[in-house]
Scaffold this active site. Structure first.
Site, PDB file in Angstrom:
ATOM      1  N   GLY A   1       0.865  -1.109   0.022  1.00  0.00           N
ATOM      2  CA  GLY A   1       0.197   0.050   0.115  1.00  0.00           C
ATOM      3  C   GLY A   1       0.658   1.177  -0.052  1.00  0.00           C
ATOM      4  O   GLY A   1       2.053   1.143   0.340  1.00  0.00           O
ATOM      5  N   CYS A   2       0.519   1.944  -0.204  1.00  0.00           N
ATOM      6  CA  CYS A   2       1.236   3.478  -0.074  1.00  0.00           C
ATOM      7  C   CYS A   2       1.690   4.200   1.022  1.00  0.00           C
ATOM      8  O   CYS A   2       2.203   4.007   1.068  1.00  0.00           O
ATOM      9  CB  CYS A   2       0.353   4.836  -1.298  1.00  0.00           C
ATOM     10  SG  CYS A   2      -1.787   5.118  -0.519  1.00  0.00           S
ATOM     11  N   HIS A   3       0.488   4.381   1.388  1.00  0.00           N
ATOM     12  CA  HIS A   3       0.850   5.154   3.593  1.00  0.00           C
ATOM     13  C   HIS A   3       1.916   3.831   3.386  1.00  0.00           C
ATOM     14  O   HIS A   3       3.210   4.610   4.402  1.00  0.00           O
ATOM     15  CB  HIS A   3       0.438   4.659   4.236  1.00  0.00           C
ATOM     16  CG  HIS A   3      -1.092   6.430   3.375  1.00  0.00           C
ATOM     17  ND1 HIS A   3      -0.889   7.710   3.479  1.00  0.00           N
ATOM     18  CD2 HIS A   3      -2.407   6.331   2.797  1.00  0.00           C
ATOM     19  CE1 HIS A   3      -2.003   8.165   2.514  1.00  0.00           C
ATOM     20  NE2 HIS A   3      -2.511   6.869   2.592  1.00  0.00           N
TER      21      HIS A   3
END
Length: 307
Positions: free
Chosen positions: A113-115
């Site tokens: 995931g990005c975060h």
């Protein structure tokens, strides 16, 4: 020539992957007509014809695609949340110790995931080295461009009649139940989920993930963290680069359009700020997915990427 199918090519992640791959001479893209892109039979045929498939889909649709691909030789890179903590899948962050080898040996890759990518990059090496304990209580705030919210949010921000509330940064996931927390905990080997404060702001792409720590909570000092990042991140798309922007600040948009990630350490001997900057659509999504594909193909990891 490698045959590639992007299941979910109409979403922001799929569009960026297709854009990057369309310019390559070693890739043949398998495309479905717009009216058939959600047809299960056509998707199954494409999955069984491909060497590598990217799943740029919601979780349920990604799991359906995996079922459709059963019996095929296709290697799958899933950008959804569905398989990120599944032990049968390799976690697609090759810069972590041992992960590149797992990716190379696997036919099932769960894209981070990005975060989570920023948090894991900052915290995992500190825990594995003993600088941070596994029972540490952390806080993380993460500033992202609005493209991370997909087509609906992009349309909202770019509408001529948008809400005035969109002019300022907006915090979300207020219940502390964000979908990235599970992988953040699992990949870092920590016992407590961090207090996580994601914030979306009025810029298209870019991400700045910050983890503040007190010196009393670490073993060593600020220079030990700097030295660890500099030695740990020698290969791949993550690097240690301590210099702020020319104005002495850290912009979340500094890596917009790029596929790499920069880690920095600021503060003093009492209060320390750990920051990862990258593009939420780059190393936070599409760039990472293509990097994982390049690893599977045994070629330079940066092929076709902007670094």
């Amino acid at each position: 020539m490698t045959k590639v199918f992007i299941d979910g090519s109409a979403g922001t992640t799929g569009i960026r992957i297709e854009d990057r791959l369309s310019a390559r001479q070693d890739i043949q893209l398998i495309r479905l007509p717009e009216e058939l892109r959600k047809d299960p039979a056509m998707r199954k045929e494409a999955l069984h014809s491909a060497d590598i498939a990217f799943l740029c889909l919601p979780d349920a649709a990604a799991m359906e695609a995996v079922a459709l691909a059963e019996g095929a030789k296709v290697k799958i890179i899933d950008t959804s949340t569905a398989h990120r903590t599944d032990p049968a899948w390799a976690y697609g962050f090759p810069e972590l110790a041992g992960q590149r080898e797992k990716i190379m040996a696997s036919g099932r890759i769960a894209n981070p995931g990005c975060h989570a990518s920023g948090f894991v990059a900052l915290v995992a090496p500190l825990v594995s080295s003993g600088i941070l304990s596994k029972d540490v209580a952390l806080t993380c705030f993460s500033l992202t461009g609005y493209s991370g919210g997909g087509k609906k949010m992009i349309a909202e921000y770019e509408s001529a009649e948008r809400s005035p509330l969109l002019k300022g940064p907006r915090q979300y996931a207020l219940t502390q139940q964000h979908k990235h927390l599970k992988e953040m905990v699992a990949l870092c080997g920590i016992e407590n989920a961090p207090i996580f404060c994601p914030i979306v702001a009025d810029f298209y792409s870019g991400m700045e993930v910050t983890v503040p720590v007190f010196s009393k909570d670490i073993k060593g000092g600020i220079d030990d963290i700097r030295a660890l990042y500099a030695s740990y991140y020698q290969n791949g798309l993550v690097r240690y680069c301590d210099e702020p922007d020319p104005d002495g600040m850290l912009s979340a948009a500094a890596f917009s359009g790029r596929d790499d990630m920069c880690l920095s350490v600021h503060g003093n001997e009492d209060r320390i700020i750990l920051t990862a900057r990258f593009d939420n659509l780059g190393k936070g999504a599409s760039g990472a997915a293509i990097q994982n594909m390049n690893i599977l193909l045994g070629i330079d990891e940066t092929t076709g990427l902007c670094v």
